[in-house]
Design a protein around this motif. Structure first.
Motif, PDB file in Angstrom:
ATOM      1  N   MET A   1     -22.459  60.871  34.910  1.00 53.95           N
ATOM      2  CA  MET A   1     -21.827  60.323  36.112  1.00 53.95           C
ATOM      3  C   MET A   1     -22.048  58.814  36.189  1.00 53.95           C
ATOM      4  SD  MET A   1     -22.840  63.033  39.109  1.00 53.95           S
ATOM      5  CE  MET A   1     -22.415  64.769  39.037  1.00 53.95           C
ATOM      6  N   ASP A   2     -23.283  58.402  35.970  1.00 58.12           N
ATOM      7  CA  ASP A   2     -23.609  56.971  36.035  1.00 58.12           C
ATOM      8  C   ASP A   2     -22.852  56.186  34.966  1.00 58.12           C
ATOM      9  OD1 ASP A   2     -25.343  57.368  38.168  1.00 58.12           O
ATOM     10  OD2 ASP A   2     -27.110  57.600  36.885  1.00 58.12           O
TER      11      ASP A   2
ATOM     12  N   ASP B   1     -22.839  77.437  43.725  1.00 56.26           N
ATOM     13  CA  ASP B   1     -23.670  76.533  44.531  1.00 56.26           C
ATOM     14  C   ASP B   1     -24.107  75.314  43.733  1.00 56.26           C
ATOM     15  OD1 ASP B   1     -23.433  78.302  46.618  1.00 56.26           O
ATOM     16  OD2 ASP B   1     -25.435  79.166  46.395  1.00 56.26           O
ATOM     17  N   GLU B   2     -24.340  75.506  42.419  1.00 53.73           N
ATOM     18  CA  GLU B   2     -24.721  74.382  41.568  1.00 53.73           C
ATOM     19  C   GLU B   2     -23.546  73.420  41.407  1.00 53.73           C
ATOM     20  OE1 GLU B   2     -27.724  75.544  38.220  1.00 53.73           O
ATOM     21  OE2 GLU B   2     -26.325  77.225  38.437  1.00 53.73           O
ATOM     22  N   PHE B   3     -22.353  73.969  41.287  1.00 57.04           N
ATOM     23  CA  PHE B   3     -21.176  73.102  41.198  1.00 57.04           C
ATOM     24  C   PHE B   3     -20.986  72.306  42.482  1.00 57.04           C
ATOM     25  CE2 PHE B   3     -19.918  76.013  37.745  1.00 57.04           C
ATOM     26  CZ  PHE B   3     -19.518  75.081  36.809  1.00 57.04           C
ATOM     27  N   GLU B   4     -21.229  72.937  43.616  1.00 55.81           N
ATOM     28  CA  GLU B   4     -21.097  72.242  44.893  1.00 55.81           C
ATOM     29  C   GLU B   4     -22.125  71.116  44.999  1.00 55.81           C
ATOM     30  OE1 GLU B   4     -19.494  71.106  48.363  1.00 55.81           O
ATOM     31  OE2 GLU B   4     -18.701  72.661  47.010  1.00 55.81           O
ATOM     32  N   GLU B   5     -23.329  71.365  44.501  1.00 58.07           N
ATOM     33  CA  GLU B   5     -24.355  70.320  44.515  1.00 58.07           C
ATOM     34  C   GLU B   5     -23.953  69.143  43.627  1.00 58.07           C
ATOM     35  OE1 GLU B   5     -29.104  69.626  43.454  1.00 58.07           O
ATOM     36  OE2 GLU B   5     -28.101  71.482  42.833  1.00 58.07           O
ATOM     37  N   LEU B   6     -23.390  69.439  42.445  1.00 56.98           N
ATOM     38  CA  LEU B   6     -22.947  68.370  41.548  1.00 56.98           C
ATOM     39  C   LEU B   6     -21.828  67.555  42.178  1.00 56.98           C
ATOM     40  CD1 LEU B   6     -22.986  70.244  38.113  1.00 56.98           C
ATOM     41  CD2 LEU B   6     -24.574  68.460  38.870  1.00 56.98           C
TER      42      LEU B   6
ATOM     43  N   ALA C   1     -21.886  63.555  42.944  1.00 59.03           N
ATOM     44  CA  ALA C   1     -20.841  62.663  42.426  1.00 59.03           C
ATOM     45  C   ALA C   1     -20.232  61.823  43.544  1.00 59.03           C
ATOM     46  CB  ALA C   1     -19.758  63.485  41.727  1.00 59.03           C
ATOM     47  N   LEU C   2     -19.944  62.444  44.676  1.00 55.12           N
ATOM     48  CA  LEU C   2     -19.334  61.710  45.788  1.00 55.12           C
ATOM     49  C   LEU C   2     -20.313  60.716  46.392  1.00 55.12           C
ATOM     50  CD1 LEU C   2     -17.336  64.607  47.502  1.00 55.12           C
ATOM     51  CD2 LEU C   2     -16.436  62.752  46.074  1.00 55.12           C
ATOM     52  N   GLU C   3     -21.569  61.099  46.488  1.00 57.76           N
ATOM     53  CA  GLU C   3     -22.587  60.187  47.010  1.00 57.76           C
ATOM     54  C   GLU C   3     -22.767  58.979  46.104  1.00 57.76           C
ATOM     55  OE1 GLU C   3     -26.067  62.557  47.434  1.00 57.76           O
ATOM     56  OE2 GLU C   3     -25.347  63.604  49.249  1.00 57.76           O
ATOM     57  N   LYS C   4     -22.583  59.189  44.805  1.00 56.53           N
ATOM     58  CA  LYS C   4     -22.741  58.094  43.851  1.00 56.53           C
ATOM     59  C   LYS C   4     -21.577  57.103  43.885  1.00 56.53           C
ATOM     60  CE  LYS C   4     -25.911  59.857  40.374  1.00 56.53           C
ATOM     61  NZ  LYS C   4     -26.703  58.611  40.345  1.00 56.53           N
ATOM     62  N   GLY C   5     -20.410  57.562  44.393  1.00 54.57           N
ATOM     63  CA  GLY C   5     -19.317  56.607  44.522  1.00 54.57           C
ATOM     64  C   GLY C   5     -17.974  57.011  43.957  1.00 54.57           C
TER      65      GLY C   5
END
Length: 314
Positions: A221-222, A254-259, A263-267
């Motif tokens: 992601m980064d 649930d793991e996909f939802e966490e990912l 991702a959205l929090e990162k930008g």
């Protein structure tokens, strides 16, 4: 690859109901009559029924049906490719019109035998669709074209609404998963697009379940964000045949939802993440506001006919 005895049973959440209704069957007939290939079929996408019949989205695979690479995750056949078919762009544009598509994704088999990687046919297909279907938004999903950035200019000059190129997996697993492609070359391709067309959204996708760690997913992601990528999709790898890479594990929804939340929090401006998510899943929602407004303006005629019987011409 693991032995037969080591295969992991698919969990309940990966089961999906097949809905081969009349609309879907007519669209499939249309594809065959026009000698067109779709990655929806070739890659055995579980969302084909939803996209074709409900969302008015389809992914056309141009440049033939034979790939010059042999990635160990992909169901598309490999071998010696066919000659270029310059009638293909027009046939794709015709099919887009008959189907009344809101969003079109144009991908292709890798054509390492061509100097431009097929960029000229790609661009002609985009122009043909735009001329005949001005309201349809267009996403292109090319190979890395072996890092030929002159060919990238050819692609971007055609004016796609979204540029998509998948890194497919994390850095550590790239050599094992992808044939001939490299992690850094894919990242550079995505960054070059932003230099050529700063306002065009860029997008990339990874599969999980191949043995990566959560930390490696976050690192990917980064890396994408550092190369100005706007949109990310994350889906479960599903083994096409026994000859392909085995699934190391299945991720829970649930793991996909966490990912997705990470991702959205990162930008990332948009992230689709789920067991059955593929690169083009809900792609019609990912265009920028300018492209969306153009689609709304031109597609109104199709919207008005949604409750009427559509006549398919074959």
């Amino acid at each position: 690859m693991a032995k037969q005895a080591e295969y992991i049973r698919k969990p309940e959440w990966l089961k999906t109901r097949i809905n081969t209704n009349e609309s879907y069957r007519k669209l499939k007939t249309l594809m065959r009559d026009n000698r067109l290939n779709t990655v929806c079929e070739e890659a055995r996408c579980p969302n084909i029924y939803e996209c074709w019949s409900e969302r008015k989205t389809a992914t056309f695979m141009i440049l033939g049906d034979t790939c010059t690479r042999g990635c160990r995750f992909c169901a598309v056949k490999t071998g010696l490719p066919n000659e270029l078919d310059w009638g293909e762009p027009k046939r794709v544009a015709d099919s887009v019109e008959v189907m009344g598509l809101k969003h079109v994704v144009i991908t292709a088999v890798a054509r390492d035998d061509l100097n431009d990687g097929g960029a000229a046919v790609f661009a002609e297909t985009v122009r043909a669709i735009r001329k005949q279907n001005p309201g349809s938004t267009i996403e292109i999903l090319p190979s890395d074209m072996k890092g030929d950035y002159e060919s990238l200019h050819t692609l971007m000059d055609s004016g796609p609404d979204i540029f998509n190129h998948n890194i497919e997996t994390v850095r550590r697993l790239t050599k094992r998963v992808r044939a001939k492609a490299t992690y850094d070359r894919s990242l550079q391709l995505l960054k070059r697009v932003k230099e050529i067309a700063p306002n065009t959204p860029t997008k990339s996708s990874i599969m999980v379940g191949l043995g990566e760690t959560k930390e490696e997913i976050i690192e990917a992601m980064d890396d994408l964000l550092a190369h100005d990528v706007n949109i990310m999709t994350i889906g479960q790898y599903l083994q096409p045949t026994k000859k392909h890479l085995n699934v190391e594990r299945y991720y829970h929804p649930d793991e996909f939802e966490e990912l997705k939340e990470i991702a959205l929090e990162k930008g990332f401006t948009h992230c689709e993440s789920g067991p059955l998510v593929r690169s083009s899943y809900h792609a019609d929602e990912q265009v920028n506001s300018t492209s969306a407004q153009r689609r709304i303006q031109y597609m109104k005629g199709y919207e008005d006919q949604e409750n009427e019987e559509v006549e398919f011409k074959f």
